[in-house]
Scaffold this active site. Structure first.
Site, PDB file in Angstrom:
ATOM      1  N   SER A 120       1.045  -1.130  -0.038  1.00 58.34           N
ATOM      2  CA  SER A 120       0.191  -0.044  -0.036  1.00 58.34           C
ATOM      3  C   SER A 120       0.811   1.235   0.050  1.00 58.34           C
ATOM      4  CB  SER A 120      -0.963   0.304   1.193  1.00 58.34           C
ATOM      5  OG  SER A 120      -0.156  -0.210   2.546  1.00 58.34           O
ATOM      6  N   HIS A 141      -3.394  -4.071  -5.312  1.00 57.61           N
ATOM      7  CA  HIS A 141      -4.195  -3.519  -3.905  1.00 57.61           C
ATOM      8  C   HIS A 141      -5.268  -3.783  -3.607  1.00 57.61           C
ATOM      9  CE1 HIS A 141      -4.207  -0.012  -0.993  1.00 57.61           C
ATOM     10  NE2 HIS A 141      -3.575  -0.872  -0.472  1.00 57.61           N
ATOM     11  N   GLU A 153      -6.956  -2.012  -6.630  1.00 58.00           N
ATOM     12  CA  GLU A 153      -6.240  -1.144  -7.583  1.00 58.00           C
ATOM     13  C   GLU A 153      -5.481  -2.016  -8.288  1.00 58.00           C
ATOM     14  OE1 GLU A 153      -6.507   3.172  -5.267  1.00 58.00           O
ATOM     15  OE2 GLU A 153      -5.358   1.621  -4.280  1.00 58.00           O
ATOM     16  N   ASN A 191      -5.580   5.416  -1.058  1.00 57.33           N
ATOM     17  CA  ASN A 191      -4.635   6.020   0.095  1.00 57.33           C
ATOM     18  C   ASN A 191      -4.409   7.679   0.141  1.00 57.33           C
ATOM     19  OD1 ASN A 191      -5.136   3.896   1.890  1.00 57.33           O
ATOM     20  ND2 ASN A 191      -3.048   2.983   1.228  1.00 57.33           N
TER      21      ASN A 191
HETATM   22  N1  3HC Z   1     -14.327 -11.665   6.534  1.00 66.16           N
HETATM   23  C1  3HC Z   1     -15.448 -11.957   5.777  1.00 66.16           C
HETATM   24  N2  3HC Z   1     -16.720 -11.179   5.877  1.00 66.16           N
HETATM   25  C2  3HC Z   1     -16.623 -10.391   6.657  1.00 66.16           C
HETATM   26  C3  3HC Z   1     -15.605  -9.814   7.316  1.00 66.16           C
HETATM   27  C4  3HC Z   1     -14.203 -10.621   7.273  1.00 66.16           C
HETATM   28  N3  3HC Z   1     -13.143 -10.321   7.778  1.00 66.16           N
HETATM   29  N4  3HC Z   1     -15.789  -8.686   8.171  1.00 66.16           N
HETATM   30  C5  3HC Z   1     -17.090  -8.645   7.823  1.00 66.16           C
HETATM   31  N5  3HC Z   1     -17.830  -9.468   7.139  1.00 66.16           N
HETATM   32  C6  3HC Z   1     -19.054  -9.461   6.442  1.00 66.16           C
HETATM   33  C7  3HC Z   1     -20.020  -9.823   7.543  1.00 66.16           C
HETATM   34  O1  3HC Z   1     -20.310 -11.310   7.739  1.00 66.16           O
HETATM   35  C8  3HC Z   1     -21.237  -9.235   7.253  1.00 66.16           C
HETATM   36  O2  3HC Z   1     -21.900 -10.110   6.056  1.00 66.16           O
HETATM   37  P1  3HC Z   1     -23.392 -10.162   5.988  1.00 66.16           P
HETATM   38  O3  3HC Z   1     -23.896  -8.715   5.973  1.00 66.16           O
HETATM   39  O4  3HC Z   1     -23.640 -10.842   4.690  1.00 66.16           O
HETATM   40  O5  3HC Z   1     -24.095 -10.625   7.085  1.00 66.16           O
HETATM   41  C9  3HC Z   1     -20.910  -7.882   6.336  1.00 66.16           C
HETATM   42  O6  3HC Z   1     -19.475  -8.128   6.271  1.00 66.16           O
HETATM   43  C10 3HC Z   1     -20.845  -6.765   7.378  1.00 66.16           C
HETATM   44  O7  3HC Z   1     -20.284  -7.230   8.511  1.00 66.16           O
HETATM   45  P2  3HC Z   1     -20.773  -6.934  10.259  1.00 66.16           P
HETATM   46  O8  3HC Z   1     -22.478  -6.699  10.153  1.00 66.16           O
HETATM   47  O9  3HC Z   1     -20.119  -7.452  11.050  1.00 66.16           O
HETATM   48  O10 3HC Z   1     -20.372  -5.263  10.261  1.00 66.16           O
HETATM   49  P3  3HC Z   1     -20.433  -3.880   9.496  1.00 66.16           P
HETATM   50  O11 3HC Z   1     -21.718  -3.871   8.799  1.00 66.16           O
HETATM   51  O12 3HC Z   1     -19.916  -3.041  10.294  1.00 66.16           O
HETATM   52  O13 3HC Z   1     -19.395  -4.143   8.230  1.00 66.16           O
HETATM   53  C11 3HC Z   1     -17.376  -3.822   7.362  1.00 66.16           C
HETATM   54  C12 3HC Z   1     -18.074  -4.411   8.714  1.00 66.16           C
HETATM   55  C13 3HC Z   1     -17.328  -4.484   6.203  1.00 66.16           C
HETATM   56  C14 3HC Z   1     -15.560  -3.799   7.817  1.00 66.16           C
HETATM   57  C15 3HC Z   1     -17.679  -2.165   7.108  1.00 66.16           C
HETATM   58  O14 3HC Z   1     -17.637  -1.665   8.505  1.00 66.16           O
HETATM   59  C16 3HC Z   1     -16.812  -1.475   6.096  1.00 66.16           C
HETATM   60  O15 3HC Z   1     -16.828  -1.636   5.127  1.00 66.16           O
HETATM   61  N6  3HC Z   1     -15.848  -0.840   7.045  1.00 66.16           N
HETATM   62  C17 3HC Z   1     -15.164   0.119   6.041  1.00 66.16           C
HETATM   63  C18 3HC Z   1     -13.884  -0.767   5.890  1.00 66.16           C
HETATM   64  C19 3HC Z   1     -12.831   0.231   5.015  1.00 66.16           C
HETATM   65  O16 3HC Z   1     -12.940   1.106   4.715  1.00 66.16           O
HETATM   66  N7  3HC Z   1     -11.748  -0.753   4.459  1.00 66.16           N
HETATM   67  C20 3HC Z   1     -10.716  -0.311   3.626  1.00 66.16           C
HETATM   68  C21 3HC Z   1      -9.492   0.015   4.674  1.00 66.16           C
HETATM   69  S1  3HC Z   1      -8.203   0.866   3.884  1.00 66.16           S
HETATM   70  C22 3HC Z   1      -7.324  -0.260   3.345  1.00 66.16           C
HETATM   71  O17 3HC Z   1      -7.655  -1.444   3.448  1.00 66.16           O
HETATM   72  C23 3HC Z   1      -6.175   0.104   2.586  1.00 66.16           C
HETATM   73  C24 3HC Z   1      -4.824  -0.342   3.084  1.00 66.16           C
HETATM   74  O18 3HC Z   1      -3.896   0.248   2.441  1.00 66.16           O
HETATM   75  C25 3HC Z   1      -4.661   0.788   4.291  1.00 66.16           C
END
Ligand code: 3HC
Length: 286
Positions: A120, A141, A153, A191
């Site tokens: 990243s 990515h 990406e 990012n």
């Molecule tokens: N593996 C598989 N499935 C997962 C999971 C995982 N680790 N975490 C959550 N899920 C699934 C759940 O099973 C659920 O599925 P369902 O709706 O079919 O039952 C769904 O995702 C939603 O999960 P939850 O109900 O437990 O919780 P949320 O509704 O809060 O969702 C989240 C969790 C998907 C993580 C959501 O909060 C989200 O999209 N957050 C933002 C994440 C984000 O921005 N990620 C990018 C980070 S930046 C990055 O990665 C780049 C790096 O370079 C820094």
């Protein structure tokens, strides 16, 4: 274009195990390489656990889970990746480790294979030059959590061939993800926009604009973001964000990428977010 059948994944941490899971689920023969047999076992357990949860939730048939498990193997031997068509690297974000890994990999993997890094923050071009196949090197990515986030990406360098780029797009679609194309500029697309926003949330809090809870609530309920910035910082890891911000600041020399003092202090104090049990919030450790 050669058909992609076998995918290699280097590293089975949070990102590597997620990438291995989606590759195996998507029907590719998948081999994950780790540096010790304990880490191989841990990585495979993570994938098996996640597939098991998907079955429990009714998102995956038990037979499809069994087929995915059968397509997935783990190894400590780089040689097991020799006949891969694509290798995705998701090891530690350390350039010297990546150099060692890619130059060794280059010796053993068939010359037609595409190499990809999930970095990243590091420069794809620099890693491509560690190999004898810079034209077959791209960035792929992924986002955390890999099984959920739809985007990948695809980073195309000055040296990436059209064929390798097309193959990378094909593999991303084959994984069931949506590609966007980015140049090899630090932070790529996501990012570059996300990191200044997260840093700005910390600055707003430092300046007393609002509480951590209210800033999170504001962005969640006011803009429909799934997580507020502090929840997301804890989720991504304060150390990871600090590390990426420093690299981006080095590249662009712009204040918006400069990590604020509070972020640095929290990293030094070991408050890294979910992974350490405490960041901007308290988290119960699993
Ligand atoms: N593996 C598989 N499935 C997962 C999971 C995982 N680790 N975490 C959550 N899920 C699934 C759940 O099973 C659920 O599925 P369902 O709706 O079919 O039952 C769904 O995702 C939603 O999960 P939850 O109900 O437990 O919780 P949320 O509704 O809060 O969702 C989240 C969790 C998907 C993580 C959501 O909060 C989200 O999209 N957050 C933002 C994440 C984000 O921005 N990620 C990018 C980070 S930046 C990055 O990665 C780049 C790096 O370079 C820094």
């Amino acid at each position: 274009m050669k058909k992609i059948k076998k995918v290699g994944v280097l590293g089975s941490g949070l990102m590597g195990s997620g990438i291995a899971e989606i590759a195996a689920r998507a029907g590719y023969e998948t081999v994950v390489r780790e540096i010790s047999s304990e880490l191989v076992d841990k990585g495979l357990q993570k994938v098996h656990g996640s597939l098991g949860k998907a079955v429990e939730k009714g998102k995956l048939e038990a037979a499809d889970r069994d087929a995915a498990v059968a397509r997935l193997s783990g190894t400590v031997d780089l040689g097991a990746l020799a006949d891969c068509d694509v290798v995705v690297e998701a090891i530690v974000e350390n350039l010297e480790e990546k150099r060692k890994t890619f130059s060794a990999l280059d010796q053993v993997v068939q010359p037609d294979a595409i190499f990809a890094s999930n970095t990243s923050s590091l420069t794809i071009t620099q890693m491509a030059m560690f190999t004898q196949r810079p034209e077959k090197f791209v960035g792929l990515h992924f986002f955390n959590p890999v099984p959920v986030m739809k985007l990948v990406e695809v980073v195309r360098t000055l040296l990436t061939s059209q064929e390798a780029y097309d193959a990378a797009i094909e593999v991303v679609r084959g994984f069931g993800k949506e590609p966007v194309t980015a140049r090899d500029n630090s932070g790529f697309l996501v990012n570059r926009l996300l990191v200044p926003y997260l840093l700005d949330a910390v600055r707003a809090y430092e300046e007393g604009v609002g509480s951590i809870e209210d800033i999170d609530k504001a962005m969640q309920l006011g803009c429909g973001y799934p997580m507020g910035p502090f929840t997301l910082l804890d989720f991504v890891g304060l150390d990871t964000t600090y590390y990426i911000a420093n690299i981006m600041f080095d590249e662009y020399r712009e204040k918006r990428f400069a990590p604020p003092p509070l972020l640095k202090q929290m990293v030094l104090a070991g408050r890294l977010g979910r992974k350490s049990g405490r960041g901007f919030y308290e988290h119960s450790r699993k």
